[in-house]
Enzyme design. Structure first.
Site, short mmCIF file in Angstrom:
data_model
loop_
_atom_site.label_atom_id
_atom_site.label_comp_id
_atom_site.label_asym_id
_atom_site.label_seq_id
_atom_site.Cartn_x
_atom_site.Cartn_y
_atom_site.Cartn_z
N LYS A 66 0.81 -1.22 0.00
CA LYS A 66 0.00 0.00 0.00
C LYS A 66 0.85 1.28 0.00
O LYS A 66 0.49 2.26 -0.65
CB LYS A 66 -0.97 0.00 1.18
CG LYS A 66 -2.08 -1.03 1.02
CD LYS A 66 -3.04 -1.01 2.18
CE LYS A 66 -4.01 -2.18 2.05
NZ LYS A 66 -5.00 -2.21 3.15
N ASP A 102 -9.70 2.56 2.82
CA ASP A 102 -9.69 1.81 4.08
C ASP A 102 -10.30 2.61 5.23
O ASP A 102 -11.08 2.08 6.03
CB ASP A 102 -8.26 1.42 4.46
CG ASP A 102 -7.73 0.29 3.61
OD1 ASP A 102 -8.53 -0.54 3.14
OD2 ASP A 102 -6.49 0.23 3.41
#
Ligand code: ATR
Length: 268
Positions: A66, A102
């Site tokens: 990420k 997220d």
């Protein structure tokens, strides 16, 4: 050819994202293909390029890429820049663009699925790695009364917390005596069957508190301990589905309903 998407990670075989996105596509009448691609740990960029060359127009990014995905993108959303991490790539609108869903996924799970309102509450995030980095900006934006980041390596917690006004970074030992309404496990300890060195949960968790583990699909030592302390617990299944729905709507311009998919995921 179908519009082509993928989740890119390592390992990625366990990922529920292909199933979740296939369910969303079916429910929304969208014609798309969603693959799972395991990238070698030293070849994230090359894997994305190969996927693009093969017609890939969007991807989710999972562990351990990420932060690298954030650096890979030519431009990124404000929330991805705040997290310095990207979990959603848009590859068909010019240069690679990144977003991070997220944080909003966690907040929607807490507020909509679990009925937990964040404003004015005392929130503890355990961990200061990529998972914590992805959600701290969104938690901070909800105006909790207190936001504390605790980590085994306290300097990492202090560095992360320093980027968000009023947020405190500390060691686990420094939590002694403090009480929280929400404790989120954003460490990878549970994956190894381990538990962060927390002070006794009876004092750490205020009456009516929620203990949340971002890990999905396994009963971590943290959740087991919290259940034993008599508080409400949740794994990260809802966050997983909510972050996926946000990615889907970025790519397709349609917001899928999450309830049926979350219920089916929980049924297994
Ligand atoms: P992720 O992207 O999943 O967050 P990471 O960046 O490797 O992965 O971070 C893992 C996090 O879990 C870190 O906060 C790590 O603590 P350190 O920064 O001190 O390494 C935390 N962690 C992993 N195992 C742990 C354990 N057994 N006890 C406490 N914290 C642990």
């Amino acid at each position: 050819m179908h519009d082509r998407y993928a989740v890119i990670g390592n390992p990625v075989a366990h990922s529920k994202s292909p199933w979740i996105h296939a369910e969303f596509a079916r429910a929304c009448g969208q014609d798309l293909q969603y693959l799972s691609i395991e990238a070698p740990v030293d070849a994230f960029g090359a894997t994305v390029e190969a996927f693009r060359a093969a017609g890939g127009i969007g991807a989710n990014v999972t562990l351990p890429f990420k932060q690298e995905a954030f650096r890979y993108c030519a431009a990124a959303s404000q929330r991805a820049r705040a997290a310095q991490a990207v979990n959603t790539l848009v590859l068909d609108r010019g240069a690679p663009w990144g977003d991070n869903t997220d944080g909003v996924g966690l907040v929607r799970d807490l507020e909509n699925n679990l009925g937990f309102a964040l404003p004015g509450r005392r929130v503890l995030v355990m961990g200061a790695g990529g998972a914590a980095q992805g959600v701290v900006p969104s938690l901070h934006a909800q105006d909790p009364e207190r936001l504390v980041v605790a980590n085994r390596t306290p300097d990492k917690a202090r560095t992360l917390a320093a980027r968000f006004e009023g947020t405190i970074g500390c060691s686990y030992a420094e939590l002694t005596g403090a009480a929280f309404d929400l404790v989120i496990n954003a460490t990878s300890a549970g994956l190894a069957g381990e538990l962060p060195p927390l002070p006794p949960l009876q004092t750490l968790l205020a009456p009516g508190a929620l203990a949340y583990d971002m890990v999905y699909g396994r009963d971590t030592p943290f959740l087991a301990l919290a259940r034993g302390a008599g508080v409400r617990t949740s794994d990260g299944a809802g966050m997983l589905v909510e972050q996926a729905a946000e990615s889907f709507s970025i790519w397709r311009g349609v917001r899928p309903d999450t309830q049926a998919v979350l219920a089916a995921l929980r049924r297994g």
